[in-house]
Write an enzyme that holds these catalytic residues in place. Structure first.
Site, short mmCIF file in Angstrom:
data_model
loop_
_atom_site.label_atom_id
_atom_site.label_comp_id
_atom_site.label_asym_id
_atom_site.label_seq_id
_atom_site.Cartn_x
_atom_site.Cartn_y
_atom_site.Cartn_z
N ARG A 30 34.32 31.04 85.25
CA ARG A 30 33.14 31.90 85.41
C ARG A 30 33.46 33.28 85.99
O ARG A 30 32.62 34.17 85.98
CB ARG A 30 32.09 31.19 86.27
CG ARG A 30 31.24 30.24 85.45
CD ARG A 30 30.28 29.48 86.32
NE ARG A 30 30.97 28.45 87.08
CZ ARG A 30 30.46 27.87 88.17
NH1 ARG A 30 29.29 28.24 88.62
NH2 ARG A 30 31.12 26.92 88.79
N GLY A 69 41.52 24.66 89.91
CA GLY A 69 40.41 24.88 88.98
C GLY A 69 40.62 26.15 88.17
O GLY A 69 41.29 27.08 88.62
N GLN A 96 49.15 20.74 89.56
CA GLN A 96 48.33 19.61 89.10
C GLN A 96 47.97 19.88 87.64
O GLN A 96 47.23 20.81 87.34
CB GLN A 96 47.04 19.50 89.93
CG GLN A 96 46.16 18.34 89.49
CD GLN A 96 44.70 18.54 89.85
OE1 GLN A 96 44.27 19.64 90.16
NE2 GLN A 96 43.93 17.48 89.77
N ALA A 109 46.83 84.87 103.04
CA ALA A 109 45.92 84.14 102.15
C ALA A 109 46.25 84.43 100.69
O ALA A 109 46.67 85.53 100.34
CB ALA A 109 44.49 84.54 102.46
N ARG A 159 50.81 87.88 97.25
CA ARG A 159 49.78 88.36 96.33
C ARG A 159 50.02 89.82 95.96
O ARG A 159 50.69 90.58 96.70
CB ARG A 159 48.41 88.17 96.95
CG ARG A 159 48.27 88.91 98.24
CD ARG A 159 46.93 88.66 98.89
NE ARG A 159 46.82 89.49 100.05
CZ ARG A 159 46.65 89.03 101.28
NH1 ARG A 159 46.58 87.72 101.50
NH2 ARG A 159 46.56 89.85 102.29
N ASP A 181 38.74 28.39 96.93
CA ASP A 181 37.68 29.33 96.57
C ASP A 181 36.51 29.28 97.56
O ASP A 181 35.44 29.79 97.28
CB ASP A 181 37.18 29.05 95.13
CG ASP A 181 36.60 27.67 94.97
OD1 ASP A 181 36.62 26.89 95.95
OD2 ASP A 181 36.14 27.35 93.87
N ASN A 236 53.48 69.26 95.30
CA ASN A 236 54.61 68.38 95.66
C ASN A 236 55.26 67.74 94.45
O ASN A 236 56.29 67.09 94.58
CB ASN A 236 54.13 67.29 96.62
CG ASN A 236 53.01 66.45 96.03
OD1 ASN A 236 52.18 66.94 95.28
ND2 ASN A 236 52.98 65.18 96.37
N ASN A 279 32.58 31.29 92.67
CA ASN A 279 32.82 30.88 91.29
C ASN A 279 32.57 32.00 90.31
O ASN A 279 32.92 31.91 89.14
CB ASN A 279 31.90 29.71 90.92
CG ASN A 279 32.17 28.51 91.81
OD1 ASN A 279 33.28 28.00 91.84
ND2 ASN A 279 31.17 28.10 92.56
C1 UD1 Z 1 32.97 19.45 95.03
C2 UD1 Z 1 32.56 18.15 95.68
C3 UD1 Z 1 31.08 18.23 96.08
C4 UD1 Z 1 30.86 19.39 97.02
C5 UD1 Z 1 31.35 20.69 96.37
C6 UD1 Z 1 31.31 21.79 97.38
C7 UD1 Z 1 33.95 16.45 94.61
C8 UD1 Z 1 34.00 15.37 93.61
N1 UD1 Z 1 32.80 17.09 94.76
O1 UD1 Z 1 32.23 19.55 93.84
O2 UD1 Z 1 30.70 17.02 96.73
O3 UD1 Z 1 29.49 19.49 97.34
O4 UD1 Z 1 32.74 20.55 95.93
O5 UD1 Z 1 31.61 23.01 96.75
O6 UD1 Z 1 34.95 16.70 95.26
N2 UD1 Z 1 40.05 21.26 91.92
C9 UD1 Z 1 41.38 21.05 91.66
N3 UD1 Z 1 41.72 20.11 90.74
C10 UD1 Z 1 40.80 19.38 90.07
C11 UD1 Z 1 39.45 19.61 90.35
C12 UD1 Z 1 39.10 20.55 91.28
O7 UD1 Z 1 42.25 21.69 92.25
O8 UD1 Z 1 41.20 18.54 89.26
C13 UD1 Z 1 39.69 22.27 92.95
C14 UD1 Z 1 38.87 23.41 92.40
O9 UD1 Z 1 39.71 24.51 92.04
C15 UD1 Z 1 38.00 23.77 93.59
C16 UD1 Z 1 37.84 22.46 94.34
O10 UD1 Z 1 38.87 21.62 93.88
O11 UD1 Z 1 38.64 24.68 94.46
C17 UD1 Z 1 36.47 21.80 94.12
O12 UD1 Z 1 36.35 21.47 92.76
P1 UD1 Z 1 35.00 21.71 91.94
O13 UD1 Z 1 35.23 21.29 90.54
O14 UD1 Z 1 34.46 23.05 92.21
O15 UD1 Z 1 34.09 20.60 92.62
P2 UD1 Z 1 32.51 20.61 92.66
O16 UD1 Z 1 32.00 20.00 91.41
O17 UD1 Z 1 31.98 21.93 93.05
MG MG Z 2 32.75 23.92 93.09
#
Ligand code: UD1
Ligand code: MG
Length: 456
Positions: free
Chosen positions: A18, A14, A79, A413, A430, A109, A376, A234
């Site tokens: 924020r 992600g 990814q 001193a 001194r 995170d 130093n 976040n």
């Molecule tokens: C996700 C869950 C939600 C849960 C919440 C808890 C899904 C669809 N939803 O939602 O049910 O309550 O976490 O915090 O899984 N990430 C990737 N690649 C992507 C998308 C996300 O690596 O393509 C990673 C993000 O960096 C993050 C984690 O996956 O660490 C979760 O993604 P995020 O987009 O925060 O999911 P939420 O919408 O919070």
């Molecule tokens: Mg999230």
């Protein structure tokens, strides 16, 4: 039943917008260590020997930070683009091609999840004829935008509904998805293949794995953890919340281990802080990374330590600063407004007031007077100063390095010492004192006269 292998997939692709930061989110530190390192450390405690970290393109900083984590083999996979959490796990497919065991999916995170919680998740997954998918759920005070867990009457899990896609009734459910899930590796990727992106965000949701498993006749379950463990970072405000949770855990562990804290909430520790027993930590002490404290040490109020060692019986502070490679020996004393950097203070030595010690050795039992400064650095290079055992450095001395003061020597001193002082020698630099009797009274009389003439 034999112990199954566990691999972890850590989602960290992600963007973390924020955070408003040039640093990838998962590298922001908590208690002196990147947040993802906390998670990886927890995994090593669980016996996870292999972790695949999913990162976004160009996140080389994350790869270079995590790849050398001790005790766990880590591979970073990219990814790009990021099409959702299921798609993110798919990126680990090649890396896990030869893997046979359970796969634990976590978010980079959300680093506060505890080892014992993950243990119970894996134990549920690992039961013979147990479920194929086990989701870690929790009941937050504010269900916010979390996915909701739909449970069946027999305690199974029938679906996870993303907040955006949920009906009003489903939004009333208090049991939420933490995002952490354990899946039987034998079916993980075939289940992921069945997941589409027909939802409001047009993303491939990992949460849909539950319905995919159910349609194959596989059982899914929930294990619950504490809301505090699921905190996701976040924003900078959530980073501070996570820091508070970790600090509380570290303080508690230190006190459980025999450390007295007068006002624990004002003391800041690092994950790697080591304490002996019967240490006393007064209010406002900050301990950064790389600090080891022996037994019967007192860290007095408002001291700041990082990369330093304090041996048994030493007293440090109040208001002392120990910088990296400061080594304070047994029963030594570092007092108020004293800064020590890359120096050894040998047993029983005293550096009590308003002093800078850098790149030096202060021999056993030596006494360094108030306001002593070791010079130093000449603006280009740094030089060593050696103070012998039992030496006495008078107040307000400047020791211009490189310089050596022998065992038992005395420095008068106010001296500026630029050359070596032999053992047992007295060195004074001194100017000799002059005395002009009655001068002060004559001076005042003359000045008073000048002043009244000027006014008149
Ligand atoms: C996700 C869950 C939600 C849960 C919440 C808890 C899904 C669809 N939803 O939602 O049910 O309550 O976490 O915090 O899984 N990430 C990737 N690649 C992507 C998308 C996300 O690596 O393509 C990673 C993000 O960096 C993050 C984690 O996956 O660490 C979760 O993604 P995020 O987009 O925060 O999911 P939420 O919408 O919070
Ligand atoms: Mg999230």
């Amino acid at each position: 039943m034999g112990k199954r292998q566990i691999a972890a997939v850590v989602l960290a692709a992600g963007k973390g917008t924020r955070m408003r930061s040039g640093v990838p989110k998962v590298l922001h530190p908590l208690a002196g260590q990147p947040m993802i390192a906390h998670l990886l450390h927890t995994l090593t405690g669980l016996g996870v020997t292999r972790a695949i970290v999913v990162v976004g393109a160009g996140e080389d900083q994350v790869s270079s930070s995590v790849e050398a984590t001790p005790g766990i083999e880590i591979e970073c996979v990219v990814q790009e683009p990021q099409l959702g959490t299921a798609h993110a796990v798919q990126s680990a497919r090649a890396a896990l091609a030869d893997f046979d065991g359970d796969v634990l999916v976590l978010c980079g995170d959300a680093p506060l999840v505890r080892e014992k919680t993950l243990k119970s998740l894996l134990a549920a997954c690992n039961r013979s004829s147990g479920p194929s998918v086990v989701v870690l759920g929790f009941r937050p005070q504010d269900t916010a935008e979390y996915g909701r867990l739909l449970v069946t009457e027999d305690g199974g899990l029938s679906a996870i509904r993303e907040h955006k896609d949920a009906t009003d009734d489903e939004r009333k459910i208090g049991l939420c998805n933490s995002g952490i899930v354990a899946v039987d590796g034998a079916c993980l990727f075939t289940l992921l293949d069945q997941i589409g992106n027909d939802n409001l965000k047009n993303e491939y949701y990992l949460t849909d794995i539950v319905e995919a498993a159910r349609s194959e006749g596989l059982r899914c379950e929930v294990v619950e953890g504490e809301p505090e463990e699921m905190l996701g970072v976040n924003s900078r405000a959530q980073l501070a919340e996570a820091e508070a949770v970790i600090q509380n855990r570290l303080r508690q562990a230190a006190m459980d281990g025999g450390v007295t804290m007068t006002d624990p909430e004002t003391v800041y520790l690092s994950v790697d802080t080591v304490f002996g027993t019967d240490v006393s930590v007064e209010p406002g002490v900050f301990i950064g990374p790389g600090v080891a404290i022996g037994s019967n040490v007192v860290l007095r109020a408002y001291s700041h330590l990082e990369g330093a060692t304090v041996e048994d019986g030493a007293i440090v502070g109040p208001f002392a600063r120990l910088r990296p490679d400061a080594q304070v020996g047994v029963n030594a004393r570092i007092g108020n407004f004293v800064e020590v950097k890359k120096s050894v203070i040998e047993p029983g030595a005293k550096v009590n007031h308003l002093t800078y010690i850098g790149d030096a050795r202060v021999g056993a039992g030596a006494n360094v007077g108030a306001g002593t400064i070791i010079c130093n650095y000449d603006g280009f290079l740094k030089y060593h100063t050696d103070i012998g055992a039992g030496a006495f450095i008078g107040s307000n001395t400047a020791l211009v390095a490189p310089v050596k003061v022998g065992d038992g020597a005395i420095v008068g001193a106010g001296s500026v010492i630029t050359g070596d002082v032999e053992a047992d020698e007295l060195a004074v630099t001194r100017a000799p004192q002059k005395g002009l009797k009655g001068w002060a009274a004559r001076f005042r009389e003359r000045k008073a006269r000048e002043k009244s003439e000027k006014r008149g």
